[in-house]
Enzyme design. Structure first.
Site, mmCIF file in Angstrom:
data_model
loop_
_atom_site.group_PDB
_atom_site.id
_atom_site.type_symbol
_atom_site.label_atom_id
_atom_site.label_comp_id
_atom_site.label_asym_id
_atom_site.label_seq_id
_atom_site.Cartn_x
_atom_site.Cartn_y
_atom_site.Cartn_z
ATOM 1 N N ASN A 255 0.868 -1.171 0.000
ATOM 2 C CA ASN A 255 0.000 0.000 0.000
ATOM 3 C C ASN A 255 0.910 1.229 0.000
ATOM 4 O O ASN A 255 1.434 1.610 1.036
ATOM 5 C CB ASN A 255 -0.903 -0.013 1.247
ATOM 6 N N TRP A 256 1.091 1.797 -1.188
ATOM 7 C CA TRP A 256 2.012 2.935 -1.311
ATOM 8 C C TRP A 256 1.434 4.202 -0.680
ATOM 9 O O TRP A 256 2.113 5.201 -0.567
ATOM 10 C CB TRP A 256 2.326 3.201 -2.786
ATOM 11 N N LYS A 257 0.144 4.171 -0.357
ATOM 12 C CA LYS A 257 -0.550 5.353 0.182
ATOM 13 C C LYS A 257 -0.283 6.555 -0.741
ATOM 14 O O LYS A 257 -0.138 6.362 -1.945
ATOM 15 C CB LYS A 257 -0.129 5.602 1.634
ATOM 16 N N HIS B 222 -9.741 1.061 4.995
ATOM 17 C CA HIS B 222 -8.474 1.362 5.689
ATOM 18 C C HIS B 222 -8.748 2.397 6.785
ATOM 19 O O HIS B 222 -9.554 3.306 6.608
ATOM 20 C CB HIS B 222 -7.444 1.898 4.682
ATOM 21 N N GLU C 242 -5.314 -4.632 10.740
ATOM 22 C CA GLU C 242 -4.343 -3.548 10.926
ATOM 23 C C GLU C 242 -4.706 -2.761 12.187
ATOM 24 O O GLU C 242 -5.537 -1.842 12.118
ATOM 25 C CB GLU C 242 -4.372 -2.594 9.727
HETATM 26 P P1 13P Z 1 2.925 0.676 7.819
HETATM 27 O O1 13P Z 1 3.437 -0.598 7.236
HETATM 28 O O2 13P Z 1 3.659 1.895 7.336
HETATM 29 O O3 13P Z 1 2.804 0.606 9.302
HETATM 30 O O4 13P Z 1 1.432 0.881 7.252
HETATM 31 C C1 13P Z 1 0.540 -0.160 7.365
HETATM 32 C C2 13P Z 1 -0.637 0.156 6.558
HETATM 33 O O5 13P Z 1 -1.413 1.025 6.891
HETATM 34 C C3 13P Z 1 -0.810 -0.603 5.298
HETATM 35 O O6 13P Z 1 -2.089 -0.436 4.790
#
Ligand code: 13P
Length: 244
Positions: free
Chosen positions: A10-12, A95, A163
């Site tokens: 998930n590159w966000k 999310h 998560e």
């Molecule tokens: P991190 O791996 O940066 O903690 O983020 C997790 C996340 O939100 C993946 O969707």
């Protein structure tokens, strides 16, 4: 035969065109096991480019979100129809960052799952509690409510990503026992209340190349949803090169 392991990047809201191209070319050059599904979820504007870049590779494409309608007066949103047209096989829904910053409720997420399934895009459904709920001991109740309100009855295969909000980007990771407890509880809940047996359970939150293999091995999760480490070539390569 070994089960598929899903590694979802998930590159966000990160990477520009140049850095995305660079990372994809590195990922394409990796020799990875056939048992790994390497799924990359870029921000919307990068999707058409990444679609072209991953041609004739093992990399699969996903989106980070979709709207719950196929079209309409929803300024700033993107439709699942277009997401599918641009090659996304998966879509992340629910999310915690969408829930927090876009006020998404379970009902929205439920509708997003419906529209994704209708368009044959596989939803990756995120659940997870805050630090306060973990401290209070009411995290399972909270997660069950998320599952109950988000998941339709009698789905085919379901991908759930656990998560915990307190773990995202913090370097804090739940213990092996904690992850196993949530995994088993979710599976039990979904089986009993939704009649769903075919569940892929992913863990997400501060996953990196140092902790992933222990989580995978000891918790028997089906993969990971990875934020920060998915942007770092060495980190994500070491995870993908793992012996599953
Ligand atoms: P991190 O791996 O940066 O903690 O983020 C997790 C996340 O939100 C993946 O969707």
């Amino acid at each position: 035969m070994a089960q598929n392991t899903l590694i979802v990047s998930n590159w966000k809201m990160n990477l520009n065109l140049i850095s995305a191209k660079k990372l994809i070319s590195k990922l394409k050059a990796l020799k990875i096991s056939k048992n790994i599904k390497n799924i990359v979820c870029p921000q919307y504007l990068l999707i058409p480019h990444v679609k072209d870049l991953i041609k004739s590779s093992q990399i699969l494409l996903g989106a980070q979100d979709c709207h719950f309608e196929e079209k309409g007066p929803y300024t700033g949103d993107s439709s699942i129809v277009l997401i599918k047209e641009f090659g996304c096989k998966y879509v992340i829904v629910g999310h915690s960052e969408r829930r927090a910053f876009h006020k998404e409720e379970n009902l929205h997420i439920r509708n997003k799952i419906d529209i994704a399934i209708k368009n044959s895009v596989i939803p990756i459904v995120c659940v997870g509690e805050s630090y306060l709920l973990r401290q209070k001991g009411s995290y399972l109740k909270f997660i069950f409510k998320q599952l109950d309100e988000c998941i339709p009855k009698k789905m085919g295969q379901l991908i759930v990503a656990y998560e915990p909000i307190w773990s995202i980007g913090t370097g804090l990771v739940p213990s092996v026992d904690d992850i196993i407890e949530v995994k088993e509880s979710c599976k039990g809940f979904l089986k009993k209340n939704k009649k769903i047996e075919d569940i892929k359970f992913l863990y997400g939150g501060s996953v990196n190349s140092k902790n992933f293999f222990e989580i995978r091995e000891k918790c028997k999760v089906d993969g990971a949803l990875i934020g920060g480490a998915s942007l770092l070539e060495k980190e994500i390569s070491n995870i993908l090169k793992g012996d599953f």
